[in-house]
Design an enzyme around this catalytic site. Structure first.
Site, PDB file in Angstrom:
ATOM      1  N   GLU A 165       0.793  -1.232   0.000  1.00 53.79           N
ATOM      2  CA  GLU A 165       0.000   0.000   0.000  1.00 53.79           C
ATOM      3  C   GLU A 165       0.828   1.285   0.000  1.00 53.79           C
ATOM      4  O   GLU A 165       0.821   2.048   0.982  1.00 53.79           O
ATOM      5  CB  GLU A 165      -0.940   0.018   1.198  1.00 53.79           C
ATOM      6  CG  GLU A 165      -1.974  -1.079   1.173  1.00 53.79           C
ATOM      7  CD  GLU A 165      -3.022  -0.921   2.270  1.00 53.79           C
ATOM      8  OE1 GLU A 165      -2.848  -0.082   3.162  1.00 53.79           O
ATOM      9  OE2 GLU A 165      -4.030  -1.644   2.217  1.00 53.79           O
ATOM     10  N   GLU A 372      -5.579  -8.551   1.435  1.00 54.51           N
ATOM     11  CA  GLU A 372      -6.247  -8.122   2.670  1.00 54.51           C
ATOM     12  C   GLU A 372      -7.716  -7.891   2.372  1.00 54.51           C
ATOM     13  O   GLU A 372      -8.083  -7.472   1.259  1.00 54.51           O
ATOM     14  CB  GLU A 372      -5.672  -6.801   3.219  1.00 54.51           C
ATOM     15  CG  GLU A 372      -4.299  -6.918   3.827  1.00 54.51           C
ATOM     16  CD  GLU A 372      -3.773  -5.611   4.416  1.00 54.51           C
ATOM     17  OE1 GLU A 372      -4.570  -4.772   4.888  1.00 54.51           O
ATOM     18  OE2 GLU A 372      -2.540  -5.423   4.393  1.00 54.51           O
TER      19      GLU A 372
HETATM   20  C1  BG6 Z   1      -4.300  -1.720   5.497  1.00 54.99           C
HETATM   21  C2  BG6 Z   1      -2.960  -2.066   6.046  1.00 54.99           C
HETATM   22  O1  BG6 Z   1      -4.263  -0.399   5.137  1.00 54.99           O
HETATM   23  O2  BG6 Z   1      -5.411  -1.777   6.297  1.00 54.99           O
HETATM   24  C3  BG6 Z   1      -2.980  -2.731   7.408  1.00 54.99           C
HETATM   25  O3  BG6 Z   1      -2.184  -2.773   5.139  1.00 54.99           O
HETATM   26  C4  BG6 Z   1      -4.053  -2.093   8.246  1.00 54.99           C
HETATM   27  O4  BG6 Z   1      -1.711  -2.660   7.961  1.00 54.99           O
HETATM   28  C5  BG6 Z   1      -5.394  -2.372   7.575  1.00 54.99           C
HETATM   29  O5  BG6 Z   1      -4.058  -2.470   9.583  1.00 54.99           O
HETATM   30  C6  BG6 Z   1      -6.599  -1.874   8.324  1.00 54.99           C
HETATM   31  O6  BG6 Z   1      -6.499  -0.506   8.553  1.00 54.99           O
HETATM   32  P1  BG6 Z   1      -6.804   0.084   9.966  1.00 54.99           P
HETATM   33  O7  BG6 Z   1      -6.517   1.528   9.870  1.00 54.99           O
HETATM   34  O8  BG6 Z   1      -8.236  -0.206  10.222  1.00 54.99           O
HETATM   35  O9  BG6 Z   1      -5.897  -0.656  10.908  1.00 54.99           O
END
Ligand code: BG6
Length: 467
Positions: A165, A372
């Site tokens: 990202e 993810e």
């Molecule tokens: C992504 C990242 O942006 O989203 C993760 O790769 C991150 O590291 C995940 O934890 C969720 O985002 P957040 O801000 O809800 O923790």
């Protein structure tokens, strides 16, 4: 019969700073986040990853849980300063040993490792020495680090990605100032982003030169942007948002070039990115093998004559954030018919099918991993059990959306929900939970399986048929 191909991989993901802890254990150097999270006012209630969920000391217990879940693959990142405390030069053998043991433990349980080389924890030494991503020197340093990883782990690991990202660590590091190095300087940000693309290309080149038996990819946010109305102004604003959020980040790694119109705009407005001789050929000659897509939400876009800046909801109090706007370009607006999480993220599974379709249309039928996807929520504990039915609903709907993309012909090869275990959310502390496994911060970080654990176990065992 399952719509998922026979060798489709079911897994889950984490990242080093968010789970490991052991921030100074056994010779590890400090990262930019080790310092940043200790600055007053930077993270939710001053939370940090000093201990995180102590995965550094408990990885064997965690891998046993992964095996019980039935995971076929595990996406994790390597902490660069754990291997190279100064960012380059002297190697910390204890750090190598940790990842080597983790990989062996995964393989012993038939879990295929997917390594992310950079999930935002930069050696602080390089930030101090030459400004980290702002300097071209980072390209050599990253290549040295990547080669070290290939050399030590390349005999056992087939799935690699260089970056996670870029839009987040560059956008928030250099444009909104919410991540380290806490700058609001688009010119520096655009050039830093160019150095990331060069570092990616060099690391891909080294991967091939070293004949590592595997594939190397790049992980991006997948955020479909849709116009809030059919007006030409909103449509144009949405095209710009899609260009900046998506094409700017994907084109250089999948086509080896920037989107021409946006490149001209950036160079006219800021005089960057600056290309040194050889940059173009390096980008063109080192396209990645696959793309990793991180999908959480879509955004609705409107034209924008008034809004500048934004406020992040880091508390989980619905409506406490204010959406991003770049005056004169576009703003993100709330979908009046949308369903939103407590952190004001729109829940929109159809967006995953649509966005995969857009990627295939622009870049061809490239191999895709969903690296993810997940629901951040405060999970209630009822009579000692962690109830996370909303997470099950979220994941089920998104798995179906992936199935739909596969039926439309997309080459999706694996699924890594975020996250395997509850972990540190960079700006939201430990209250924003994503895991299949709960961590009790009041009881020595004890692990406990959630309701979703048994559900995902059945999903994997049935190869996605029992949702
Ligand atoms: C992504 C990242 O942006 O989203 C993760 O790769 C991150 O590291 C995940 O934890 C969720 O985002 P957040 O801000 O809800 O923790």
């Amino acid at each position: 019969m399952s719509v998922f191909p026979k060798d489709f991989l079911w897994g889950a993901a984490t990242a080093s700073y968010q789970v490991e802890g052991g921030f100074d254990a056994d010779g590890k150097g400090l990262s930019n986040w080790d310092l940043f999270s200790h600055l007053p006012g930077t993270t939710y209630q001053g939370t940090n990853g000093d201990v995180a969920v102590d995965h550094y000391h408990r990885f064997r217990e965690d891998v046993a849980l992964m095996a019980e879940l039935g995971m076929q693959t595990y996406r994790f990142s390597i902490s660069w300063p754990r291997l190279l405390p100064q960012g380059r030069g002297e190697v910390n053998e204890a750090g190598i040993q940790f990842y080597s043991d983790l990989i062996d433990e995964l393989l012993r349980h038939n879990i295929k490792p997917m390594i992310t080389l950079y999930h935002w924890d930069l050696p602080q030494a390089l930030q101090e020495e030459f400004g980290g991503w702002e300097s071209r020197e980072i390209v050599d340093a990253f290549d040295e680090y990547a080669r070290l990883c290939y050399q030590r782990f390349g005999d056992r690991v087939e799935l690699w990605s260089t970056f996670n990202e870029t839009i987040v660590f560059i956008g928030m590091g250099y444009i909104t100032g919410a991540h380290p190095p806490k700058l609001t300087d688009p010119k520096k940000g655009i050039q830093a982003c160019h150095h990331v693309f060069l570092a990616n290309a060099r690391a891909v080149k080294s991967f091939r030169e070293m004949k590592i038996n595997g594939q190397i990819g790049f992980v991006n946010v997948l955020q479909p942007n849709d116009p809030i109305s059919d007006s030409p102004e909103d449509r144009r604003a949405c095209e710009l948002a899609e260009g900046i959020f998506t094409h700017w980040l994907y084109d250089p790694v999948l086509k080896g070039e920037y989107p021409a119109e946006l490149l001209a705009m950036a160079q006219q407005a800021f005089g960057v990115p600056y290309f040194a001789p050889g940059d173009e050929a390096l980008l063109k000659g080192n396209i990645v093998d696959f793309i990793g897509l991180n999908y959480y939400k879509r955004e609705m876009v409107a034209h924008n004559d008034d809004v500048e800046g934004y406020a992040i909801n880091t508390s989980g109090q619905k409506g406490s954030g204010r959406e991003l706007g770049f005056k004169g370009l576009f703003k993100l607006v709330r979908n009046p018919n949308g369903v939103y999480t407590d952190w004001d993220w729109e829940v929109y599974p159809q967006g995953l099918t649509d966005a995969i379709g857009r990627i295939v249309k622009r870049y061809g039928n490239i191999p895709i991993y969903i690296t993810e996807n997940g629901l951040g929520a405060k999970d209630p504990i009822v009579e000692g059990e962690v109830h996370d039915q909303p997470r099950i609903d979220y994941l089920r709907d998104h798995i179906q959306a992936i199935g739909a993309a596969i039926e439309q012909g997309a080459d999706v090869r694996g699924y890594y929900p975020w996250s395997f275990i509850d972990l540190l959310s960079w700006l939201n502390g430990y209250q924003k939970q994503y895991g299949f496994v709960y961590v009790d911060h009041d009881n020595n970080l004890a692990r406990k399986k959630k309701q979703s654990f048994g559900w995902y176990q059945r999903v994997i065992a049935s190869h996605g048929e029992q949702l």
